[in-house]
Design an enzyme around this catalytic site. Structure first.
Site, PDB file in Angstrom:
ATOM      1  N   SER A 112      19.913-119.764 -21.222  1.00 36.75           N
ATOM      2  CA  SER A 112      20.524-120.248 -22.456  1.00 36.75           C
ATOM      3  C   SER A 112      21.747-121.129 -22.232  1.00 36.75           C
ATOM      4  O   SER A 112      21.674-122.147 -21.568  1.00 36.75           O
ATOM      5  CB  SER A 112      20.861-119.051 -23.342  1.00 36.75           C
ATOM      6  OG  SER A 112      21.281-119.489 -24.595  1.00 36.75           O
ATOM      7  N   HIS A 113      22.900-120.672 -22.746  1.00 33.74           N
ATOM      8  CA  HIS A 113      24.117-121.478 -22.719  1.00 33.74           C
ATOM      9  C   HIS A 113      24.823-121.403 -21.374  1.00 33.74           C
ATOM     10  O   HIS A 113      25.834-122.069 -21.175  1.00 33.74           O
ATOM     11  CB  HIS A 113      25.051-120.987 -23.819  1.00 33.74           C
ATOM     12  CG  HIS A 113      25.301-119.513 -23.715  1.00 33.74           C
ATOM     13  ND1 HIS A 113      24.333-118.584 -24.016  1.00 33.74           N
ATOM     14  CD2 HIS A 113      26.374-118.819 -23.297  1.00 33.74           C
ATOM     15  CE1 HIS A 113      24.804-117.373 -23.797  1.00 33.74           C
ATOM     16  NE2 HIS A 113      26.052-117.479 -23.359  1.00 33.74           N
ATOM     17  N   ASP A 276      22.314-125.773 -27.587  1.00 31.66           N
ATOM     18  CA  ASP A 276      22.580-125.203 -26.265  1.00 31.66           C
ATOM     19  C   ASP A 276      21.431-125.413 -25.282  1.00 31.66           C
ATOM     20  O   ASP A 276      20.469-126.123 -25.575  1.00 31.66           O
ATOM     21  CB  ASP A 276      22.899-123.710 -26.388  1.00 31.66           C
ATOM     22  CG  ASP A 276      21.669-122.871 -26.687  1.00 31.66           C
ATOM     23  OD1 ASP A 276      20.736-123.401 -27.314  1.00 31.66           O
ATOM     24  OD2 ASP A 276      21.633-121.696 -26.286  1.00 31.66           O
ATOM     25  N   ASP A 278      18.804-123.738 -24.223  1.00 34.34           N
ATOM     26  CA  ASP A 278      17.408-123.488 -24.601  1.00 34.34           C
ATOM     27  C   ASP A 278      17.116-123.794 -26.063  1.00 34.34           C
ATOM     28  O   ASP A 278      16.038-123.465 -26.559  1.00 34.34           O
ATOM     29  CB  ASP A 278      17.021-122.046 -24.263  1.00 34.34           C
ATOM     30  CG  ASP A 278      17.859-121.023 -25.023  1.00 34.34           C
ATOM     31  OD1 ASP A 278      19.024-121.336 -25.355  1.00 34.34           O
ATOM     32  OD2 ASP A 278      17.362-119.915 -25.279  1.00 34.34           O
ATOM     33  N   ASP A 280      18.342-122.725 -28.960  1.00 30.71           N
ATOM     34  CA  ASP A 280      18.360-121.767 -30.072  1.00 30.71           C
ATOM     35  C   ASP A 280      19.704-121.705 -30.788  1.00 30.71           C
ATOM     36  O   ASP A 280      19.800-121.133 -31.868  1.00 30.71           O
ATOM     37  CB  ASP A 280      17.897-120.368 -29.624  1.00 30.71           C
ATOM     38  CG  ASP A 280      18.709-119.796 -28.478  1.00 30.71           C
ATOM     39  OD1 ASP A 280      19.658-120.463 -28.022  1.00 30.71           O
ATOM     40  OD2 ASP A 280      18.374-118.679 -28.021  1.00 30.71           O
ATOM     41  N   ARG A 281      20.741-122.303 -30.201  1.00 34.07           N
ATOM     42  CA  ARG A 281      22.047-122.281 -30.866  1.00 34.07           C
ATOM     43  C   ARG A 281      22.356-123.624 -31.504  1.00 34.07           C
ATOM     44  O   ARG A 281      21.820-124.651 -31.086  1.00 34.07           O
ATOM     45  CB  ARG A 281      23.159-121.992 -29.865  1.00 34.07           C
ATOM     46  CG  ARG A 281      23.072-120.654 -29.238  1.00 34.07           C
ATOM     47  CD  ARG A 281      24.262-120.442 -28.346  1.00 34.07           C
ATOM     48  NE  ARG A 281      24.158-119.134 -27.730  1.00 34.07           N
ATOM     49  CZ  ARG A 281      25.192-118.410 -27.329  1.00 34.07           C
ATOM     50  NH1 ARG A 281      26.409-118.887 -27.457  1.00 34.07           N
ATOM     51  NH2 ARG A 281      25.011-117.239 -26.786  1.00 34.07           N
ATOM     52  N   LYS A 375      16.480-117.425 -32.923  1.00 34.48           N
ATOM     53  CA  LYS A 375      17.398-118.337 -33.577  1.00 34.48           C
ATOM     54  C   LYS A 375      16.957-119.747 -33.230  1.00 34.48           C
ATOM     55  O   LYS A 375      16.263-119.965 -32.241  1.00 34.48           O
ATOM     56  CB  LYS A 375      18.842-118.063 -33.188  1.00 34.48           C
ATOM     57  CG  LYS A 375      19.148-117.984 -31.699  1.00 34.48           C
ATOM     58  CD  LYS A 375      20.582-117.480 -31.519  1.00 34.48           C
ATOM     59  CE  LYS A 375      21.008-117.476 -30.064  1.00 34.48           C
ATOM     60  NZ  LYS A 375      20.539-116.274 -29.353  1.00 34.48           N
TER      61      LYS A 375
HETATM   62  C1  VG1 Z   1      25.771-113.752 -26.435  1.00 34.83           C
HETATM   63  C2  VG1 Z   1      26.132-113.822 -27.899  1.00 34.83           C
HETATM   64  C3  VG1 Z   1      25.030-113.202 -28.728  1.00 34.83           C
HETATM   65  C4  VG1 Z   1      23.705-113.898 -28.414  1.00 34.83           C
HETATM   66  C5  VG1 Z   1      23.445-113.864 -26.919  1.00 34.83           C
HETATM   67  C6  VG1 Z   1      22.203-114.651 -26.543  1.00 34.83           C
HETATM   68  O1  VG1 Z   1      25.641-112.402 -26.039  1.00 34.83           O
HETATM   69  O2  VG1 Z   1      27.355-113.178 -28.147  1.00 34.83           O
HETATM   70  O3  VG1 Z   1      25.352-113.302 -30.087  1.00 34.83           O
HETATM   71  O4  VG1 Z   1      22.649-113.268 -29.089  1.00 34.83           O
HETATM   72  O5  VG1 Z   1      24.543-114.425 -26.216  1.00 34.83           O
HETATM   73  O6  VG1 Z   1      22.307-115.974 -26.959  1.00 34.83           O
HETATM   74  P1  VG1 Z   1      26.795-111.603 -25.254  1.00 34.83           P
HETATM   75  O7  VG1 Z   1      26.186-110.282 -24.929  1.00 34.83           O
HETATM   76  O8  VG1 Z   1      27.161-112.445 -24.062  1.00 34.83           O
HETATM   77  O9  VG1 Z   1      27.943-111.537 -26.200  1.00 34.83           O
HETATM   78  V1  VG1 Z   1      21.483-117.214 -26.165  1.00 34.83           V
HETATM   79  O10 VG1 Z   1      21.765-118.631 -26.860  1.00 34.83           O
HETATM   80  O11 VG1 Z   1      21.624-116.718 -24.714  1.00 34.83           O
HETATM   81  O12 VG1 Z   1      19.844-116.833 -26.296  1.00 34.83           O
HETATM   82 CO    CO Z   2      20.425-120.036 -26.258  1.00 36.11          CO
END
Ligand code: VG1
Ligand code: CO
Length: 542
Positions: A112-113, A276, A278, A280-281, A375
């Protein structure tokens, strides 16, 4: 066909976090690491005769991991795998393909991010047949399997050509390489008024989309530039790169600074957005105004009926616990259900499947609806565009009207990254122990109304998730939440969530950090952040 059964040994630490298994890329590339985890997935969900979707965000190792996963799917007896061309699929597009083709689930390669590259992060997550992230019971079973695994299966075969769209055979398993964008773009056309948005662009509306060298580039170019006529060059950083161009593909004011500068500068476009790694954000920004994700969810909930896909209204709105209560106020006004879940999209799945919630959102720049089970960054951006096209107002005007009607939930998240895990655990442990004694205490002139460690009982299947974050609630409606991240790969990250409600009129246009100052001071005093971590300031403020 030559199936090889490879002897292996358990590797410690293959425990999926908030959103799949994430580790440093060299760890994932180590002997048997990827293979052990993928075999554990197949051992838990079963592969014989099944159809899966496969794709990733294009980060370093994405292409080679895809070949390994395909060979393992074939060796485990899968009937068919649908793969995005070039092994590319955004997370929401993968979710859509799983549902559209009624498959048995999918494997998404993404961290992801988190940054990508040979020395950055890689990740693998499994999504179920409903298109959503595997629930806790399933990821826990996968983790347990990694602790006892003794062998995995893989076929000896050449690489599949993932660059060419079409069908091929891999040791008796069908591989269908599909365009990553086509089906997703078609879905978006069913939800939003493309002619109205196109007319807005034709009328001179200007937009900047920053895809941050991550997966949304091809999606954004096709949908925004080509189908909606946003103009060539609307999308910047539109080519997915294995290292995201060295950027941190996290759409927030810190990492998407170039976009923020442009939106707050001279001659700024009307609307800015970023997505982001992938896809989804999303972050949305108006000319001279940043939209906090919690406010974005509330505005989308209040205005969703303006888009064709939601004209019948919403069944309910769900938000993660740390997300501000702004969306709750909208749900109350609309007389629809509201839900508060733990962090992570997997907790929304049951509510969406059961038809209890239509819109879901997290404070971490994630919003989505029942159109998929993830998302969806571009979806949120398109819903904003649809609302702007109908209301014909600026982002700033829409927010001002929203706050005047509902009041404003000032909100901010402070992240303290890369702190020593033992110190972080000690801090949270100490705070947990103090919770029963906090009620009634006055701090910064605010009285504590109650404090707890958030536990969630899923209203659909009754499953219970405990210890999901410490909450301290004040009598004036202010709130402090603390939890440790479940997506990091280095040390611990403390997330401190701060909220304060202003009913208005007046006092609605303060800087959030100013409005929240007493809440921030109270949080530091109650948790002893400096004493435990040595840190007085966060690394990232959103
Ligand atoms: C973070 C965010 C959470 C989100 C998760 C995955 O998790 O706070 O809201 O669902 O990333 O997002 P954490 O446990 O680091 O707070 V993504 O864009 O990775 O799919
Ligand atoms: Co993501």
């Amino acid at each position: 066909m030559t199936v090889q059964t490879v002897t292996t040994k358990p590797i410690a630490g293959q425990k999926p976090g908030t959103s799949g298994l994430r580790k440093k890329t060299p760890v994932f590339m180590g002997p048997h690491y990827l293979e052990n985890f993928v075999q554990s997935i197949f051992d838990v969900v079963g592969a014989q005769g099944k159809t899966f979707v496969l794709g990733g965000d294009g980060r370093y190792f994405n292409d080679r991991a895809a070949q390994v996963i395909l060979r393992m799917a074939a060796a485990n007896g899968a009937a068919r795998v649908i793969v995005g061309q070039g092994a590319i699929l955004s997370t929401p597009a993968a979710s859509h393909l799983i549902r559209l083709n009624k498959t048995d689930g999918g494997i998404i390669m993404s961290a992801s991010h988190n940054p990508g590259g040979p020395h950055e992060d890689f990740g693998v997550k499994f999504n179920m047949a409903n298109g959503g992230p595997a629930p806790e019971g399933v990821t826990e079973a996968m983790f347990q399997r990694t602790l006892t695994i003794g062998e995995y299966r893989i076929v000896a075969a050449q690489d599949v050509d993932l660059g060419r769209i079409g069908r091929s055979d891999l040791a008796g398993m069908i591989v269908d390489v599909v365009d990553p964008v086509t089906d997703y773009a078609a879905l978006m056309e069913t939800l939003f008024d493309f002619p109205a948005i196109a007319a807005m662009f034709k009328g001179g509306f200007r937009m900047r989309m920053d895809s941050m060298c991550a997966v949304t580039g091809p999606y954004a170019v096709e949908i925004l530039e080509k189908r909606l006529g946003a103009g060539k060059g609307c999308v910047v950083n539109g080519t997915p790169l294995p290292d995201f161009g060295g950027m941190h593909p996290d759409p927030n004011p810190t990492w998407a600074k170039a976009l923020m500068d442009e939106m707050f500068g001279q001659n700024a476009p009307d609307f800015g957005a970023a997505s982001d790694g992938d896809g989804d954000r999303n972050m949305v920004v108006g000319h001279g105004i940043y939209v906090s994700p919690s406010d974005s969810l509330a505005v989308l909930a209040a205005n969703a009926h303006l888009a064709p896909g939601y004209k019948a209204g919403l069944k309910g709105v769900a938000r993660s616990m740390p997300t501000s209560a702004a969306a709750d106020r909208v749900a109350d006004a609309l007389g629809i259900g509201k839900y508060e879940t733990p962090t992570g999209w997997k907790f929304f799945g049951n509510l969406l499947d059961a038809g209890r919630a239509t819109l879901c959102g997290e404070e971490s720049f994630g919003t989505g609806s029942d159109h998929v089970r993830e998302k969806d960054g571009l979806w949120a951006i398109l819903l904003w565009l649809n609302i702007l096209a109908v209301r014909k107002q600026s982002v700033a005007a829409i927010l001002a009207e929203h706050w005047a009607k509902f009041g404003r939930n000032y909100y901010s998240r402070h992240d303290f990254e890369a702190i020593a895990s033992d110190r972080a655990d000690a801090m949270i442990g100490g705070l947990r122990a103090s919770l029963p004694s906090l009620k009634g205490r006055v701090i910064e002139g605010m009285t504590i109304a109650g404090a707890d460690d958030f536990a969630y009982t899923d209203p659909v299947d009754g499953s219970v998730s405990k210890a999901q974050g410490v909450r301290i609630l004040f009598e004036d409606g202010s709130r402090i939440v603390l939890r440790l991240s479940g997506t990091g790969t280095e040390g611990a990250t403390l997330r401190l969530y701060l909220e304060r409600y202003a009913a208005g009129p007046g006092g609605l246009d303060l800087d959030p950090q100013v409005a929240l100052a007493p809440v921030i001071r109270a949080a530091h005093a109650l948790a002893g952040i400096e004493g435990f971590t040595g840190r007085t300031q966060p690394n990232v403020i959103t």
